[in-house]
Design an enzyme around this catalytic site. Structure first.
Site, PDB file in Angstrom:
ATOM      1  N   GLY A 300      -8.539  -8.742  -0.375  1.00 36.41           N
ATOM      2  CA  GLY A 300      -8.765  -8.394  -1.771  1.00 36.41           C
ATOM      3  C   GLY A 300      -7.522  -7.789  -2.405  1.00 36.41           C
ATOM      4  O   GLY A 300      -6.375  -8.075  -2.027  1.00 36.41           O
ATOM      5  N   SER A 301      -7.751  -6.890  -3.357  1.00 38.98           N
ATOM      6  CA  SER A 301      -6.673  -6.422  -4.224  1.00 38.98           C
ATOM      7  C   SER A 301      -5.608  -5.579  -3.543  1.00 38.98           C
ATOM      8  O   SER A 301      -4.548  -5.344  -4.119  1.00 38.98           O
ATOM      9  CB  SER A 301      -7.257  -5.640  -5.404  1.00 38.98           C
ATOM     10  OG  SER A 301      -8.030  -6.487  -6.220  1.00 38.98           O
ATOM     11  N   VAL A 302      -5.846  -5.089  -2.334  1.00 35.48           N
ATOM     12  CA  VAL A 302      -4.777  -4.386  -1.612  1.00 35.48           C
ATOM     13  C   VAL A 302      -3.574  -5.311  -1.456  1.00 35.48           C
ATOM     14  O   VAL A 302      -2.421  -4.870  -1.460  1.00 35.48           O
ATOM     15  CB  VAL A 302      -5.280  -3.886  -0.235  1.00 35.48           C
ATOM     16  CG1 VAL A 302      -4.119  -3.373   0.620  1.00 35.48           C
ATOM     17  CG2 VAL A 302      -6.311  -2.781  -0.418  1.00 35.48           C
TER      18      VAL A 302
END
Length: 586
Positions: A300-302
């Site tokens: 995801g956004s990490v």
């Protein structure tokens, strides 16, 4: 008066008579031995072989003591304590074998049929009944057997494996079976830990050892200790915070990784649910491994911080680059949306990270040339095993660069269409904390050889520059805005008194049954502190939270608690510098 002399012939014949008698006696004796030899070798060999065994040699194994598994400070995670094996002399136990086998089955939980056969083993004077029994229990059983009139049981030294920390680091340490290691470091480094058993051979007669009889002893060689990079106290605290976080979010599972930002040493790798290494069979099989190393999931956004740091390194953007972010971005046959509804907004690149905008990230990633993002992600360590010495580690999935379409790059840029394991992703984020140099993670201090022949440990650490120092510092400053209570999405990750850089992640999960996004999510938070002089990198992941929380609200507070404890435990002072104030809008 003088006695008359014996005739001369009589005196000469006496010695000859005695000689003849002697020859006759010798001949008779040899005949007896010859007949006995024929009987032993040809007429009744089996019965006499059994008699010889009763008066023969007994071989006994002398178990080596297994090496300890230690934390970085020498505290035991696994060790050996006094234990005994219960053994039997079938020559003395055969007569009452059924009754004795039933007694041992009830007291030692051994298999009845196997024990019965061993108690009756013909021609044997030594049989194992139970291995690695706590010394007190083994002694009590043998004493109780003697009180009931059973003969032929005894005990021998047999060290017993013990895990004094219980569930702490059990997911990494693993556990032993009756005769072999079954999981974790116990299995991976069995060649180092096990040592070499010795043996003793001695002569018995009448059921007893002959004091001056034949005796040969080969001493055992004890195993060596394995010292890990883990901090037992920090591992314990991390596990407790993680457990509370997963339970509070009503999630399925989770893990947390604590890494020394400078050396790559893993100070804690926690899993929840986990198990007690002293009683692994009481826990489900799914809980016996390391999810941080074996689970495969989309980050995801990490992942966005890897994307933007690569762009900065190429000189294509800066933290202040202005991006117009529409409400929705149409790409080929499907739209890209943000996690939050909005109209057209004007964000800087720092704002894209602070707000975690998928659309803004994709628009920035359009500046990559074909293959550039793929090369950077490979250098960050994605798609490759960390090879720290944990069996079953997944390498994740980074699609080959030649297979990338424009649409695939869009999704990968914000953390979909690729997968990672937890330590792998923590090491990638740590590259930003470590001035742009990826330092390979390690779990073993010094070096040790795995069962596959790989040499691992801190002595084998490698370093590789992935992005420039300037790009790393710029990315860290943007990540600071994520925890800013005024503009960021994860104020709960802040640690009072310290500058913190971090990034949230919320990713759709792929269901095992359908092979598609099944409506559940992986939420996470990764970051480091102090942001301007990083000491620790921490990554917290929770699978399928049911409380509606995301990476900031679920992972952020757990990160803050673990980071605060680590900074205090290691006496890391605040840097007393001003936090980032990069603009997020224009």
């Amino acid at each position: 008066m003088r006695q008359p002399r014996a005739p001369r012939g009589s005196r000469r014949g006496s010695p000859q008579l005695r000689l003849r008698v002697g020859f006759v006696v010798i001949a008779m004796t040899l005949s007896v031995f010859g007949a006995r030899l024929v009987q032993l070798q040809g007429l009744d060999p089996n019965s006499y072989a059994a008699m010889a065994a009763a008066e023969g040699l007994v071989k006994v194994d002398l178990p080596a003591e297994r090496g300890d598994i230690l934390d970085r400070n020498g505290k035991p995670l696994a060790g050996s304590i006094d234990g005994l094996m219960v053994v039997a002399d079938p020559a003395m136990t055969a007569e009452r074998a059924p009754e004795l086998a039933r007694f041992l089955y009830q007291r030692l939980d051994v298999d009845y049929v196997t024990t019965l056969n061993r108690l009756r083993e013909q021609g044997s004077r030594f049989e194992y009944i139970a291995r690695r029994v706590p010394a007190t229990k083994a002694t009590e059983v043998v004493d109780a057997a003697e009180r009931r009139g059973f003969e032929g049981l005894d005990t021998r030294r047999d060290p017993l494996r013990d895990y004094p920390a219980g569930d702490v680091a059990a997911n990494l340490v693993g556990f032993m079976g009756t005769d072999e290691p079954l999981a974790g470091l116990e299995r991976t480094f069995d060649g180092l830990l096990a040592g070499t058993d010795g043996s003793a051979r001695y002569e018995v007669g009448g059921g007893n050892r002959i004091p001056l009889g034949e005796s040969t002893v080969t001493d055992p060689v004890d195993g060596q200790d394995l010292r890990t990079t883990l901090d037992l106290d920090l591992q314990w605290y991390t596990q407790r915070v993680l457990g509370q976080t997963v339970e509070g979010a009503r999630g399925d599972s989770g893990f947390a990784v604590v890494m020394d930002s400078r050396t790559g040493e893993l100070l804690a790798v926690a899993d929840y649910p986990t198990f007690d290494a002293n009683d692994p069979t009481s826990s489900p099989k799914a809980d016996l491994g390391s999810r941080a190393m074996q689970d495969v999931y989309e980050p995801g956004s990490v992942e966005k911080v890897l994307t933007v740091s690569s762009l900065i390194d190429l000189g294509l953007v800066t933290p202040r680059t202005r991006i117009v972010v529409p409400p929705q971005l149409q790409r080929e046959d499907r739209p890209i949306n943000d996690w939050f509804p909005h109209g057209t907004i004007h964000l800087t690149l720092a704002g894209v990270i602070a707000k975690s905008s998928n659309i803004g990230t994709v628009l920035a990633a359009d500046k990559f040339e074909q293959g550039q993002l793929y090369d950077y992600l490979r250098d960050f360590g994605l798609g490759r095993r960390t090879d720290i010495g944990v069996r079953g580690e997944t390498q994740g999935l980074l699609p080959d660069g030649s297979a990338w379409t424009h649409q695939m790059q869009d999704r990968i840029a914000f953390g979909q269409s690729l997968s990672v394991n937890g330590v792998q992703m923590a090491a990638a984020v740590n590259t930003i904390a470590n001035d742009g140099v990826r330092v390979s993670p390690s779990l073993v201090q010094g070096e040790a050889t795995t069962g596959d022949g790989d040499v691992v440990g801190t002595d084998t650490t490698t370093k590789r520059r992935v992005i420039s120092t300037g790009a790393a510092h710029d990315t860290a400053r943007m990540m600071e805005r994520v925890v800013d209570p005024d503009v960021g999405v994860a104020p709960g990750a802040a640690v009072p008194g310290y500058r913190v850089a971090g990034k949230t992640g919320t990713a759709q999960r792929v269901g095992e049954e359908c092979g598609c996004y099944d409506g559940t999510f992986t939420v996470s938070f990764a970051g480091f502190a102090p942001a301007d002089d990083p000491r620790f990198t921490i990554y917290v992941v929770v699978q399928n939270p049911r409380n509606g929380g995301g990476g900031g609200s679920v992972g952020g507070p757990a990160f803050a608690k673990i980071m605060s404890y680590a900074l205090q435990r290691y006496g890391v002072p605040p840097t007393d510098t001003k936090p980032s104030r990069l603009p997020v809008e224009w």
